[in-house]
Every structure is written in C-alpha cells, then in structure tokens.
Scaffold this motif. Structure first.
Motif, mmCIF file in Angstrom:
data_model
loop_
_atom_site.group_PDB
_atom_site.id
_atom_site.type_symbol
_atom_site.label_atom_id
_atom_site.label_comp_id
_atom_site.label_asym_id
_atom_site.label_seq_id
_atom_site.Cartn_x
_atom_site.Cartn_y
_atom_site.Cartn_z
ATOM 1 N N ASP A 184 14.385 -51.144 69.936
ATOM 2 C CA ASP A 184 15.660 -50.519 69.571
ATOM 3 C C ASP A 184 15.962 -50.656 68.087
ATOM 4 O O ASP A 184 16.592 -49.787 67.484
ATOM 5 N N LEU A 185 15.505 -51.778 67.503
ATOM 6 C CA LEU A 185 15.843 -52.091 66.115
ATOM 7 C C LEU A 185 14.606 -52.650 65.427
ATOM 8 O O LEU A 185 13.825 -53.400 66.029
ATOM 9 N N ILE A 210 7.580 -46.292 60.246
ATOM 10 C CA ILE A 210 8.290 -47.131 61.216
ATOM 11 C C ILE A 210 9.720 -46.623 61.389
ATOM 12 O O ILE A 210 10.481 -46.528 60.418
ATOM 13 N N LYS A 211 10.068 -46.299 62.613
ATOM 14 C CA LYS A 211 11.407 -45.824 62.929
ATOM 15 C C LYS A 211 11.902 -46.519 64.195
ATOM 16 O O LYS A 211 11.122 -46.878 65.070
ATOM 17 N N ALA A 212 13.206 -46.708 64.271
ATOM 18 C CA ALA A 212 13.828 -47.307 65.450
ATOM 19 C C ALA A 212 15.184 -46.650 65.681
ATOM 20 O O ALA A 212 15.864 -46.272 64.718
ATOM 21 N N GLN A 216 16.306 -49.245 60.616
ATOM 22 C CA GLN A 216 15.350 -50.161 60.009
ATOM 23 C C GLN A 216 16.086 -50.901 58.888
ATOM 24 O O GLN A 216 16.612 -50.268 57.970
ATOM 25 N N PHE A 217 16.099 -52.209 58.955
ATOM 26 C CA PHE A 217 16.853 -53.014 57.993
ATOM 27 C C PHE A 217 15.936 -54.043 57.344
ATOM 28 O O PHE A 217 14.954 -54.504 57.950
ATOM 29 N N LEU A 251 11.189 -46.307 51.846
ATOM 30 C CA LEU A 251 10.535 -46.720 53.087
ATOM 31 C C LEU A 251 11.396 -46.393 54.313
ATOM 32 O O LEU A 251 10.908 -46.439 55.444
ATOM 33 N N GLY A 252 12.668 -46.099 54.071
ATOM 34 C CA GLY A 252 13.586 -45.866 55.173
ATOM 35 C C GLY A 252 14.256 -47.144 55.638
ATOM 36 O O GLY A 252 14.846 -47.188 56.722
#
Length: 396
Positions: A184-185, A210-212, A216-217, A251-252
C-alpha cells in the motif's frame, strides 16, 4: 605547496603484514618444501602491498577509483583469509611447543582449506552477494491502529548508495522484487547516494518505476548531505543538496524534511512523519518535535528516521507515542551470519539494535539492512534487504 604525507602508518601496516605472511609461509612450507614457493609467495605479497600504498597515495587526486577498489579489496580478502589460517595454526603450534611435537599435517591442511574457503566466500560476496536481494516480512500488532488500516502493508528500502552500483540488470531485479510486493505504501529511509547528487542520475529510470497506492515517501541519510568529501565552497555543497532533493522529486518520492503527512483510508487516518538525519556521531539535524507538530497523542504515528540511534535516544522516550519507526544506516556492516538461529555481525558492538525488529513498550523499530553497499563492494551473510511490514490491529 602540497602537504607531505606521513608514510609511517604505511610502514607499520607493511611490517605487520610481513610478520603475518612469514607465519603463513611457515604453514605453507609444512605442506610443501618446493623452493619456488618462497619467491613466488613474496613476489605476490609485495605486489599487493605496493598496489595498496600506491592507490592510497593517489586517492587524494583520483578519489576511490577502480584501482583503489581493486587494491583495497585484494588486501582485505587476503588479510582476512590469512587471519583465518593463523587462527587455526597458532593453537596447533602452541600445543606442539608445550609437548615438543611437530605440526600435524592434516590440521594444517584443514587450515589451508579454510583459507581457500574464506577467499571463495569473499569472491561470492563481491560478485553476487551485494545484489542477492531478500524480501523480509514482518507482521506487527498494535492496539491503537485504526481498524481500517488492519492489513495495511509498507515496503521499505534503505541505503541505496547509488554511486556504488555497477550492474544495471541486477539493480533492475531488485526493483522488480520491490514492485512485486504490491504494498500500500513505499518508503525509503535515507542515503540515496554516497556523496554527490549526480550519482543517482543513471538510476532514476529504475527507482522511478516504484509506485504505491498511498504514495512513495523518503528521507535523507547522513551521506546525502555531502559531508564526506571536500567541496570548492559551501555554496557548491548546498547546491548539491538542493539538487539531490530535486532528484527525489524526479524519482516520484515525497521527501519528508522534519514534517508529516496524513494518510486516510475509509475516513480514518495514520500519521507518516520523516526527519532529517539524526544520529549519534553522524549529525543531529532532525527535529522530531517539528515533524510531529500538530499531531495528537492519540494519533497512530509512523516515523522515517535514518539512524536507529535516534529511536534509542529520543523517539522511544517521546511522551506522544510513535508506534513504528523505520530506519537503516547500519547495513548490518554487510558482513555477518544470520542462519541456524544465529544473528551476529561486528556492527553489534556499535549499535544496540542493528537489523530487524526491536520492540519496547509497544513501540516498534525496524532497521533495514540496506539495498545497496558502501566501502566494501560486497555482502557476506548480511544480504541486501527489501522489507515488507504488515500492520495489524490487535484483537482482530
């Protein structure tokens, strides 16, 4: 005028290495008395020492280039293998010194086998081990977790150290493994580069995959500030940090700098906070109170903090409970053993908690073993880690 270099430390190292190798050679002579062994042996040792000294002397102008890495790694591998050999040879010699006997050739052969095995293990760690990604999963239970977040998953990586990567295909395998978790994260807990922002540029297309669903933090680690190299000016150093922050955005990744965000699910929320690097001996920049400003004591809070000493010295003592802290930094020293119920690394003598989960009074800490590598270009026994944490509501 160039500063003179003190050669005394190199001379001391060379002398110690000479004494160690003289003893090793005596063990080799137990197995064979072929006269060619001695000149070949010392020629090889001289080349290793000369390459090491040469690479160190030129490091000031050339940095840790390929010559430096080859020389230092050859020296390290040889030294450790020889110490293993000696560790098994010395007790034998002490015994025979007391009893007046001679060396048991089978015992020397066993020591030689361990010498060879040590070199093989290091070679594996350098070629394969540093990219041998592992997914480690934890399920953690919390009394105060909002019910709608029961089963919520977080993928964490840390310590990318992009300047050390040399194998795009291997890195992509790691990225694919992260994506396959479908968490999820996603969170990244610092040290994106070794020293300079430009190190991440060749890898932006990889990590930006990479995605969630919940985002993305990321946070900064001690290496991200550029403290370990010389800059032409403070302005250049500040510009490098600013550029690195921009690369996080490319990078997002949403970079959390002593701040927090609220994550909502079906009307309920959890707090995700992130601080700048705070670590004993590595700069206490982070401001936890600022990061949590505006939150309530009853909020479920997760914190991204690069250095685990922050948890030991500040986070776990905070009156407003931080339920989960995610850290990295230690790399598990990239060397140790975690098998057959054993968990050991030399880094344990520096950090009380150095890998995996710690729990005190319902406050959890997870220390990721790192995605990349630094210094020693390999990993032995402590493999690169992708952590997946599932949050569970106690009693459900």
């Amino acid at each position: 005028m160039k500063r003179k270099i003190n050669l005394l430390p190199f001379a001391v190292i060379a002398l110690l290495f000479f004494l160690i190798n003289s003893y090793v050679l005596s063990g080799i002579h137990t197995l064979s008395i072929n006269p060619i062994i001695t000149p070949v042996f010392w020629t090889f040792i001289t080349i290793v020492i000369a390459a090491l000294i040469y690479s160190i002397l030129r490091m000031r102008d050339n940095g840790m280039d390929m010559i430096f890495k080859i020389a230092t790694h050859a020296f390290l591998v040889l030294l450790v293998a020889e110490l293993v050999f000696i560790l098994f040879l010395i007790p034998l010699d002490i015994f025979h010194l007391i009893t007046g006997g001679s060396r048991n050739i089978y015992w020397v052969e066993f020591a030689a086998f361990l010498f060879t095995l040590t070199i093989a293990i290091f070679i594996y760690g350098i070629i394969k081990g540093k990219y041998a990604y592992r997914v480690i999963k934890h399920t953690l239970h919390f009394d105060d977790l909002p019910e709608n977040f029961d089963g919520f998953t977080i993928t964490q990586i840390s310590d990318v150290h992009a300047g050390s990567f040399q194998n795009p295909k291997a890195v992509q395998r790691g990225i694919d493994l992260i994506k396959a978790q479908r968490s999820d994260l996603f969170v990244f807990t610092g040290d994106l580069v070794n020293n300079k922002a430009e190190e991440i540029v060749p890898w932006i297309s990889y990590f930006s995959q990479i995605k969630a669903p919940y985002g993305q933090f990321s946070i900064l680690g001690n290496h991200d500030y550029g403290d370990y190299i010389k800059w032409e000016s403070d302005a250049e150093k500040r510009a490098n940090l600013q550029q690195l922050k921009q690369y996080h955005a490319e990078l997002g990744f949403r970079l959390l700098l002593d701040e927090h965000v609220e994550l909502y699910k079906n009307g309920e929320k959890i707090i995700l906070a992130g601080v700048e690097n705070w670590g004993i001996g590595f700069g206490e920049r982070g401001d936890l109170k600022k990061a949590l400003a505006g939150t309530n004591a009853t909020d479920f809070k997760a914190l991204l903090s690069h250095d685990p000493t922050h948890w030991d010295n500040e986070v776990k003592k905070l009156p407003s409970k931080v339920a989960l802290t995610l850290s990295g930094h230690t790399h598990g020293m990239q060397f140790g053993i975690e098998a057959f119920g054993l968990k050991w690394s030399p880094v344990k003598y520096r950090y009380a908690h150095w890998a995996g989960i710690a729990n005190e009074n319902g406050r959890f800490l997870n220390i990721n073993r790192g995605f990349g590598f630094l210094g020693f270009s390999g990993r032995i026994g402590i493999w690169p880690e992708i952590t997946v944490i599932e949050l569970k509501k106690s009693g459900i």
